[in-house]
Design an enzyme around this catalytic site. Structure first.
Site, PDB file in Angstrom:
ATOM      1  N   CYS A 135      10.047   2.840  -5.408  1.00 12.00           N
ATOM      2  CA  CYS A 135       9.913   4.291  -5.257  1.00 12.00           C
ATOM      3  C   CYS A 135       8.467   4.761  -5.414  1.00 12.00           C
ATOM      4  O   CYS A 135       8.166   5.930  -5.222  1.00 12.00           O
ATOM      5  CB  CYS A 135      10.830   4.986  -6.252  1.00 12.00           C
ATOM      6  SG  CYS A 135      12.514   4.353  -6.175  1.00 12.00           S
ATOM      7  N   HIS A 155      14.466  12.562  -2.613  1.00 10.26           N
ATOM      8  CA  HIS A 155      13.723  11.362  -2.981  1.00 10.26           C
ATOM      9  C   HIS A 155      13.831  10.291  -1.899  1.00 10.26           C
ATOM     10  O   HIS A 155      14.509   9.278  -2.084  1.00 10.26           O
ATOM     11  CB  HIS A 155      14.256  10.854  -4.335  1.00 10.26           C
ATOM     12  CG  HIS A 155      13.532   9.678  -4.897  1.00 10.26           C
ATOM     13  ND1 HIS A 155      12.211   9.405  -4.632  1.00 10.26           N
ATOM     14  CD2 HIS A 155      13.964   8.690  -5.736  1.00 10.26           C
ATOM     15  CE1 HIS A 155      11.866   8.290  -5.272  1.00 10.26           C
ATOM     16  NE2 HIS A 155      12.908   7.839  -5.938  1.00 10.26           N
TER      17      HIS A 155
END
Ligand SMILES: [Zn+2]
Lengths: 140, 395
Positions: free
Chosen positions: B84, B339
Site C-alpha cells: 500500500c 484506498h
C-alpha cells in the site's frame, strides 16, 4: 557455493508436522531466532545452531477472523505468541471462538494466557508452494 | 542534492471504475501534466506504483504501456511495489533522482483496481504483503493485524477494550465526515454523520474491528510531476517543495519489538524530519495511512504528534480534526476517500498540494492555508513505510 541457512522454512515446517518448534541459538549473543533466518534476529550474527524450542509461550494478542482470505474458512483465531525462549511467532489459537470476541467482556484476559504449540495442516493453494503448516496453540 | 518541487498533481475519483489500471494511471498523469504545463518531451522517467495489476487484470510490466499511452517516447519506466506504500516510494525515488541531478523532471504516481478482485481474493492478495510462510499461511488478514494491534494497545495502556473502541470510532467518524465532502472520494455524500454506535455496531470483520473501522477496497489513480526547484517556476506559480523524505522497512510482526510502536515508521518519519530540519510540531496538515481506525492512532503516536498511548484520546477530543493541530486526513483519508493501494501515496500528495493552493473542497480546506504538510504511507504489517514533508516555501 556455501548455503547460509542452517534452518530453512521447509525444515521449520517439517518440525511443525511433528509438533516441534525449531529455532536457532546464536553462538554470539545466546539468544534465539524463530522462525528461521540466516542471521540472528537480535544481533545479526551468522554463527547459529539449530535448536528445538519448548513450544511453550504466552499470548501477546489475538483476533477472531470473520472475513477470511480466499481459500480459508472463517471463523478462526489468529494469535501472536511470545515463546518462553524469547522470540514471538504467529499461529492459530485452538479456543472457543465466542470467548475470543468483544461479546465476551473478559476476552482481553486471553492475553497473557500460557499456551503450548502443536500444528494444523491447511491445504495448498495456487500460491503457497505446498501445504501450509501452521503452529496451533492450545491453552495449558 | 538539489531542491525539488512538485509542479502538478492529479487524482481520479476513487471508487469503482470500468477502466484499466493503465487508463486510471494515465487519466491522473494527464491531469498532473496539464496542471504543470509540461510537454511530453520534458518528462525523462516514469515511476508507477501498482501492487496487484497481475491479479486484477493479468497485467504485469505495466511501465511501457503507461509510457506509450502518454506518448513519452522511449523513456525508462519502472514499477514500484511496496504494497500500500507503492506510490510514495515511487515519488520518493523520483525526488531522489531529481535531487541528484540525474533527471530534471519525472512523472510518478500509482494505480489500482482492487475492487475488480472481489472481497475474497482482495483479502487474500492484501495478506500476501505479510511474510508468506509465517504470516500469510496462517490465514492472517490486514484488518486482523490491526485488530491484534488494537487489543495489544488496550492491554499495554490499560484502556478497557470497549472504551478504546469508542475512541477508535472517532477516527472513522472524522474521516468519513471529511470524505463525504470530497467529490473525489469513494464515499462522497455518504456516511458524513456517523455516530460511535454506527461504527461499533456495524458488521464484524476481524474482532474487534468492524466494517466501519476499515477502509474500503477501491479503484483509482493518482500522479505527480516532480521537478528540479530551479526550473519549477517556469511551469507553475505555485510549486510545492519536497523538504524531506524518509523510508523504512521491517520483517514479520513477531520480529518487531512492539506492533503498537512500529520501529520502521519511527525510522522513516525521523529520517524525513531530520532532512527537513523540522519536527512534528511544525506540521500543519497530515495525511495518515488510516487503513483501520487503530492504524491512524498508532501512526499519530509513532510520527511523534502524541505521546505513546495518548493518540486515542487525541482523536476522541478532536485534536486532529479541522481546527485542531495537526489536521489529520481532511480529505477523508483512506477510510472516506478510498484506498486504491498502488495510488494511495500519490493521492495523499495531491491532497496536500491542493490544500496548500487553497483549493481543496469546501469542508476539506484548512484555513489558513497550510504552510507545511506531511504524508505517511504504510505497506504491509509495517514492512514498508514512507514519509514526505512538503512546504509552500523553499528552505
Ligand atoms: Zn545473536
Amino acid at each position: 557455493m556455501k548455503e547460509y541457512y542452517i534452518l530453512t522454512a521447509k525444515d521449520f515446517y517439517d518440525g511443525l508436522r511433528e509438533d516441534k518448534i525449531f529455532g536457532l541459538r546464536c553462538k554470539e549473543c545466546g539468544q534465539i531466532t524463530c522462525p528461521p533466518l540466516p542471521t540472528c534476529q537480535w544481533c545479526g550474527s551468522k554463527d547459529l545452531e539449530k535448536t528445538e524450542l519448548s513450544g511453550m509461550g504466552e499470548i501477546l494478542t489475538f483476533t477472531l477472523i470473520d472475513v477470511s482470505p480466499e481459500g480459508f474458512e472463517p471463523h478462526y483465531i489468529i494469535c501472536m505468541v511470545k515463546l518462553d525462549e524469547g522470540p514471538t511467532i504467529m499461529g492459530r489459537l485452538d479456543y472457543d471462538a465466542e470467548k475470543a470476541t468483544v461479546k465476551n467482556e473478559r476476552s482481553q484476559e486471553l492475553i497473557g494466557m500460557k499456551v503450548k504449540a502443536s500444528h494444523v495442516v491447511l491445504p495448498a493453494d495456487v500460491y503457497s508452494g505446498g501445504e501450509k503448516i501452521v503452529p496451533l496453540f492450545k491453552a495449558l | 542534492m538539489r531542491d525539488v518541487a512538485i509542479i502538478g498533481t492529479g487524482q481520479t475519483r476513487f471508487g469503482r471504475w470500468d477502466k484499466s489500471n493503465t487508463e486510471l494511471f494515465c487519466d491522473a498523469a494527464l491531469e498532473a501534466m496539464e496542471e504543470a504545463n509540461v510537454d511530453q518531451k520534458d518528462i525523462e522517467a516514469l515511476y508507477a506504483g501498482a501492487v496487484f495489476p497481475t491479479f486484477e487484470e493479468g497485467q504485469c510490466n505495466i511501465g511501457g504501456h503507461l509510457v506509450e499511452s502518454l506518448h513519452l517516447g522511449n523513456i525508462p519506466a519502472t514499477r514500484f511495489e511496496g504494497a500500500c506504500c507503492s506510490a510514495t516510494i515511487a515519488i520518493r525515488d523520483a525526488y531522489m533522482w531529481v535531487a541528484s541531478g540525474f533527471y530534471d523532471i519525472v512523472l510518478a504516481g500509482g494505480t489500482e483496481r482492487a475492487l475488480l478482485m472481489g472481497t475474497s481474493l482482495a483479502t487474500k492478495t492484501f495478506a500476501m504483503a505479510g511474510d508468506c510462510k509465517y504470516e500469510g499461511n496462517a490465514g492472517i488478514t490486514f484488518p486482523g493485524m490491526f485488530a491484534m494491534a488494537a487489543r495489544r494497545y488496550s492491554k499495554i495502556y490499560d484502556i478497557p477494550l470497549d472504551k478504546l473502541r469508542e475512541k477508535m470510532a472517532h477516527v472513522s467518524i472524522k474521516n468519513h465526515k471529511h470524505g463525504a465532502l470530497n467529490p473525489l472520494a469513494q464515499f462522497y455524500q455518504k456516511m458524513g454523520n456517523l455516530k460511535v454506535e454506527d461504527v461499533i455496531n456495524s458488521r464484524m470483520i476481524c474482532d474487534p474491528l468492524t466494517l466501519m473501522d476499515c477502509c474500503p477496497f477501491s479503484d483509482g489513480g493518482a500522479a505527480a510531476i516532480i521537478a528540479s526547484a530551479d526550473i519549477a517556476r517556469r511551469y507553475t506559480d505555485e510549486p510545492i517543495y519536497i523538504l524531506g523524505a524518509g523510508q523504512g522497512s521491517a520483517g514479520h510482526l513477531g520480529a518487531q519489538e512492539d506492533m503498537t510502536k512500529p520501529a520502521s515508521r519511527v525510522f522513516s518519519s525521523r529520517s524525513a524530519f531530520k532532512q527537513a530540519g523540522l519536527g512534528p510540531k511544525d506540521i500543519d496538515i497530515m495525511e495518515i495511512h488510516d487503513c483501520f481506525t487503530s492504524a491512524e492512532i498508532i501512526a499519530s503516536e509513532a510520527i511523534g504528534f502524541f505521546d505513546w498511548g495518548k493518540g486515542a484520546d487525541a482523536v476522541e477530543e478532536g485534536q486532529t480534526d479541522i481546527g485542531g493541530r495537526p489536521v489529520v486526513n481532511p480529505d477523508g483519508g483512506l477510510m472516506g476517500k478510498g484506498h486504491p493501494i498502488g495510488a494511495t501515496g500519490a493521492a495523499q500528495v495531491h491532497t496536500i498540494a491542493e490544500e496548500m493552493k487553497g483549493r481543496a473542497p469546501k469542508g476539506n480546506q484548512v484555513d489558513p492555508v497550510p504552510e507545511i504538510g506531511m504524508t505517511d504511507t504504510l505497506g504491509g504489517g509495517f514492512n514498508t513505510l514512507a514519509h514526505l514533508i512538503l512546504g509552500r516555501s523553499r528552505r
